[in-house]
Enzyme design. Structure first.
Site, PDB file in Angstrom:
ATOM      1  N   ILE A  84      16.110  24.511  16.764  1.00  0.00           N
ATOM      2  CA  ILE A  84      17.515  24.546  17.192  1.00  0.00           C
ATOM      3  C   ILE A  84      18.375  23.999  16.064  1.00  0.00           C
ATOM      4  O   ILE A  84      18.499  22.799  15.883  1.00  0.00           O
ATOM      5  CB  ILE A  84      17.726  23.760  18.500  1.00  0.00           C
ATOM      6  CG1 ILE A  84      16.913  24.413  19.624  1.00  0.00           C
ATOM      7  CG2 ILE A  84      19.214  23.725  18.861  1.00  0.00           C
ATOM      8  CD1 ILE A  84      17.026  23.729  20.957  1.00  0.00           C
ATOM      9  N   HIS A  85      18.931  24.923  15.298  1.00  0.00           N
ATOM     10  CA  HIS A  85      19.841  24.569  14.208  1.00  0.00           C
ATOM     11  C   HIS A  85      21.261  24.882  14.680  1.00  0.00           C
ATOM     12  O   HIS A  85      21.493  24.985  15.895  1.00  0.00           O
ATOM     13  CB  HIS A  85      19.460  25.313  12.918  1.00  0.00           C
ATOM     14  CG  HIS A  85      19.285  26.790  13.110  1.00  0.00           C
ATOM     15  ND1 HIS A  85      20.328  27.674  13.065  1.00  0.00           N
ATOM     16  CD2 HIS A  85      18.175  27.524  13.384  1.00  0.00           C
ATOM     17  CE1 HIS A  85      19.881  28.898  13.283  1.00  0.00           C
ATOM     18  NE2 HIS A  85      18.574  28.837  13.485  1.00  0.00           N
ATOM     19  N   LEU A  86      22.200  25.035  13.781  1.00  0.00           N
ATOM     20  CA  LEU A  86      23.604  25.177  14.161  1.00  0.00           C
ATOM     21  C   LEU A  86      23.873  26.367  15.080  1.00  0.00           C
ATOM     22  O   LEU A  86      24.534  26.224  16.110  1.00  0.00           O
ATOM     23  CB  LEU A  86      24.492  25.263  12.913  1.00  0.00           C
ATOM     24  CG  LEU A  86      25.999  25.384  13.186  1.00  0.00           C
ATOM     25  CD1 LEU A  86      26.501  24.201  14.000  1.00  0.00           C
ATOM     26  CD2 LEU A  86      26.762  25.508  11.887  1.00  0.00           C
ATOM     27  N   ALA A 122      22.446  25.862  18.581  1.00  0.00           N
ATOM     28  CA  ALA A 122      23.174  24.767  19.230  1.00  0.00           C
ATOM     29  C   ALA A 122      24.530  25.259  19.729  1.00  0.00           C
ATOM     30  O   ALA A 122      24.958  24.917  20.835  1.00  0.00           O
ATOM     31  CB  ALA A 122      23.353  23.592  18.267  1.00  0.00           C
TER      32      ALA A 122
END
Length: 117
Positions: A34-36, A39
């Site tokens: 879960i990166h930018l 998210a």
């Protein structure tokens, strides 16, 4: 004195009556975790619901409606997350978020674009 029927009038969901959260555990299968972008997708989806929604990893819980808070989970591939919601649309919120995580954060637009290539 208030009878039970009057107390529960207008509410058909026992979880709502008891103020119990709806919870599901999911495993992050996205290789990038879960990166930018994921998210942002989580927060945008969570904002569509009235319920209070949290995401937990081990003992750390965050507000699912905040991109920054979701990013602080630093959830890598293989991490188990608990999605929890409390409120009038809690079940729908958890179901939608589970579907998003289990899809590896691929929305319909992304699927269409990747199929064209």
């Amino acid at each position: 004195m208030t009878d039970t029927a009057t107390l529960f009038a207008g509410s058909t969901n026992l979880r709502e009556i008891m103020n119990e959260p709806v919870q599901r555990t999911v495993v992050v299968t996205n290789p990038q975790g879960i990166h930018l972008r994921p998210a942002e997708q989580i927060a945008r989806l969570a904002e569509q619901f009235e319920s209070e929604i949290t995401i937990s990893h081990e003992t750390f819980s965050v507000d699912a409606k905040s991109i920054i808070h979701v990013m602080t989970l630093a959830a890598r591939e293989g991490v188990k997350l608990t999605l929890s919601a409390r409120g009038p649309d809690a079940q729908e919120a958890v179901d939608a978020l589970v579907q998003l995580v289990e899809s590896d954060f691929v929305d319909d637009k992304s699927k269409t674009e990747s199929m064209k290539q």
